[in-house]
Enzyme design. Sequence first.
Site, PDB file in Angstrom:
ATOM      1  CB  CYS A 272      -0.900   0.009   1.228  1.00  0.00           C
ATOM      2  SG  CYS A 272      -1.963   1.450   1.321  1.00  0.00           S
TER       3      CYS A 272
ATOM      4  CG  PHE B 212       4.225  -8.952 -19.663  1.00  0.00           C
ATOM      5  CD1 PHE B 212       3.589  -9.821 -18.782  1.00  0.00           C
ATOM      6  CD2 PHE B 212       3.510  -7.875 -20.169  1.00  0.00           C
ATOM      7  CE1 PHE B 212       2.272  -9.618 -18.412  1.00  0.00           C
ATOM      8  CE2 PHE B 212       2.189  -7.669 -19.801  1.00  0.00           C
ATOM      9  CZ  PHE B 212       1.568  -8.549 -18.921  1.00  0.00           C
TER      10      PHE B 212
ATOM     11  NE  ARG C 114       7.511 -15.410 -24.495  1.00  0.00           N
ATOM     12  CZ  ARG C 114       6.591 -16.271 -24.941  1.00  0.00           C
ATOM     13  NH1 ARG C 114       5.330 -15.897 -25.024  1.00  0.00           N
ATOM     14  NH2 ARG C 114       6.939 -17.478 -25.321  1.00  0.00           N
TER      15      ARG C 114
END
Length: 282
Positions: A127, A266, A271
Site C-alpha cells: 500500500c 513481462f 521474451r
Amino acid sequence: MQQLKSDHQQADTTPSRGYTTRAVQRWSQSASGWSSEDLLDNLAEEQPVALVYNGISHAVMMATPDHLDEFALGFSISEGLIHSPSEIYDIDVTRQCQGWSVNIEISSQRMMELKQRRRNLAGRTGCGLCGTESLEQAIRPLASVDAAPLPSPDTIEQALSEMTAHQSLKKMTGASHAAVWADLTGQPLAIREDVGRHNALDKLIGYLVTEKTDLKQGFLLISSRASYEMVQKTASAGISNLVAISAPTALAVEQAVQSGINLIAFARNQRFILYTQNNTTF
C-alpha cells in the site's frame, strides 16, 4: 565475480534473518488417502516499522525488518521528502515492543515542507497511498531522468537467469519480493528483499545512494508488476531503466513516458515487451 550485496543484516545491533521458523503439519493426499507430517516452516517476517522525522511519526509501514537504514534513506528519496541525501543528518534504528522505530533527522527546510504536506501514512503490505489527503498528493509530478543505454535482450536474460538464485528470503519462505540492481552485462550487483515490493525497492535505492552507484551503468529489475508507485520511485531515484517481470499499468507507462524512463515489462521466458523508450538504443 563481484560479491552480490544481498545479506539479510539488520541496521542496528540486533541481527535479523528476515524470517522466523514455526512448527507446522503438512498434509498431502496419496493413493492410500490423506496423511500428515510434522516439520518446521520458514515464514517471512512482517513487522511494523515507524519512520519518524525529527521526532514526528510520518509513516508506519509493514516491512521485513532488515536493512532499515537503507529503507529509511530510500523511502525519503523516493517519496520526495528530501532533495538530496545530504539533507539527512542521522538515521537511528531502535527495537520497540511491537516493531521498529527508525528515527531520521532531516534539515529544517525539508521538515517544514514535510509538515505542510500533512501526510501520515499507515502502511500495509503493497500500500503506497494510505493517509494521502488529496488527489494532488497521490500522483506527484516527476522530474526527468538522464538518458541511459537500454539493457540488451541478452543482458536482461542474464539478469533474469541469476535473479532467483540470489533471492535467499524467497527461497526460505516463498513470500517476498525483490529489487535487483544489475550492470550492463546483466550481472546482478545488489539485491534487496521484502514482503512489500515498494519496501524492497526503497531498500535498494537506499543502498545505491549510499554506495554512490553510477545509475547510467545498469538497470533495475523487480520481481513484481510495474505499478505507478514503482515507476514513481524509480524516477525519484534518478534511475533510467526499469525492468519488471510482470505487467505494467497504464498510469505507470504514462509516467515512464513523462520522466524518460525505459520501461520493460513481462520480462520472462526469453521474451519481454518494451513499453517506453527514450533516445537510446540497445
